[in-house]
Design an enzyme around this catalytic site. Sequence first.
Site, PDB file in Angstrom:
ATOM      1  N   HIS A 132       0.831  -1.193   0.000  1.00 30.23           N
ATOM      2  CA  HIS A 132       0.000   0.000   0.000  1.00 30.23           C
ATOM      3  C   HIS A 132       0.869   1.249   0.000  1.00 30.23           C
ATOM      4  O   HIS A 132       2.051   1.198   0.327  1.00 30.23           O
ATOM      5  CB  HIS A 132      -0.922   0.024   1.221  1.00 30.23           C
ATOM      6  CG  HIS A 132      -0.214   0.320   2.515  1.00 30.23           C
ATOM      7  ND1 HIS A 132       0.613  -0.597   3.143  1.00 30.23           N
ATOM      8  CD2 HIS A 132      -0.189   1.423   3.289  1.00 30.23           C
ATOM      9  CE1 HIS A 132       1.097  -0.057   4.257  1.00 30.23           C
ATOM     10  NE2 HIS A 132       0.636   1.170   4.367  1.00 30.23           N
ATOM     11  N   GLN A 134       0.410   5.823   0.542  1.00 30.80           N
ATOM     12  CA  GLN A 134      -0.381   6.802   1.273  1.00 30.80           C
ATOM     13  C   GLN A 134      -0.430   8.107   0.493  1.00 30.80           C
ATOM     14  O   GLN A 134       0.401   8.344  -0.385  1.00 30.80           O
ATOM     15  CB  GLN A 134       0.244   7.074   2.646  1.00 30.80           C
ATOM     16  CG  GLN A 134       0.349   5.833   3.515  1.00 30.80           C
ATOM     17  CD  GLN A 134       0.933   6.165   4.878  1.00 30.80           C
ATOM     18  OE1 GLN A 134       0.315   6.887   5.659  1.00 30.80           O
ATOM     19  NE2 GLN A 134       2.114   5.660   5.157  1.00 30.80           N
TER      20      GLN A 134
END
Length: 308
Positions: A132, A134
Site C-alpha cells: 500500500h 499513502q
Amino acid sequence: MSELRFEELRGEQVAYAIHRQERTFLPSRAHCPLCPTTPGGEPTEIPFPAFEIAVFDNRFPAFEAPHGAAEVVVYTDRHEASLGTLSPERAEALMWVWRHRYMELGARDDIDYVFIFENRGVEVGVTLHHPHGQIYGYPFLPPVPALELAADERLGGCAPCALMGRELNDGRRILLENDHLVAYVPYAARWAYEAHVTLREHRASLLDCEPAELRALAAALQALVRGYDALFERPFPYVMAVHQAPTGGRPGGRAPEGHLHVEFYPPLRTADKLKYLAGSEQGAGTFISDTLPEESAGALREAIALVA
Ligand SMILES: [Zn+2]
Ligand SMILES: [Zn+2]
Ligand SMILES: [Zn+2]
C-alpha cells in the site's frame, strides 16, 4: 485531532498527531487490516471479499479535514504482492487512481500540496506489510517541494528538466530510458541507490500526462522496484516520493509550477548495512555517502536489466 506548530529555528511546520501512537503495529498476516474481509472472517478496513485498488481515509490521520487529508491506497487484495509484482494493468490503474486523488484533493481549499508516497520495509518505519501507499494533503507547502521550486528559480527554469538533460548528456547514471521518461541515480544522490524517474515532457502533474505516459510511468516504477529487489536478492526497503505541482496558491499569487517526477530513497548501502541519518545529516544537514552514484547506478542498471 492533530496540531501544527511552527518551528522558528528551522522555519518549518511540525505536526503532532498523538492518536497515531495507538495505530496497528505490524499485525500478523491473519490480522492484516488491509486484506479483504472474507465471509465469516474478522472485518478488515475493506468490507469486500475481493478488490482491485482501495482508497480510504487513514484511521490514524496526521492531517484531516478541514486542515488537510491523509488517505491509504491499497494496491491489491494480495497480501504478499508488491508494487513490482502487480500486473502491468494494475500498476497502470494505480497511476489513474493517483491522478484522480491528486485532482480531488488538489481542488480542496484546505490542501496546498498533495503528496503521494510509499514506505516499504520495516527499515523505513512500515507498520503494515500489505502492499500500500499513502497520500497526504498538506494544508501548507512543505519544505521539500518548496526547495524544488526554489531550484527552479535558481536555475532560471524548470530544475527537473535541466537536471534530466544533464543526466542524459553524462549518461553514466542512467538506469533506464524510453520515449516517455528517464530514470537515473542523480549526480548528487544522498542515498546510495537513490533513483529519480522523470517525465521527458514538462508535465506539472499526473493530470497533464497522456495515457501512454501514465502507462510508461507505471512500467518504469515496476522495473525499478524489481531491479531493487534483484540487487541484493531481498525485498528492498525504500521511501517513494511523488513530486508534483503544488495545488494551493503561492505567496505573491504566482501560478504553481512543478514537474512530475518520482524519487526513491532506499536506506540500504549494502545487502545488510543501513545508512543512518546521524550527526552530519541531522545536525548540519549534510549527507555523507560511502558510495559514488556512478558505481551504484552501474550495479542497479545491471540488476534492472537482469529482471526486465
Ligand atoms: Zn494483508
Ligand atoms: Zn520541467
Ligand atoms: Zn523531487
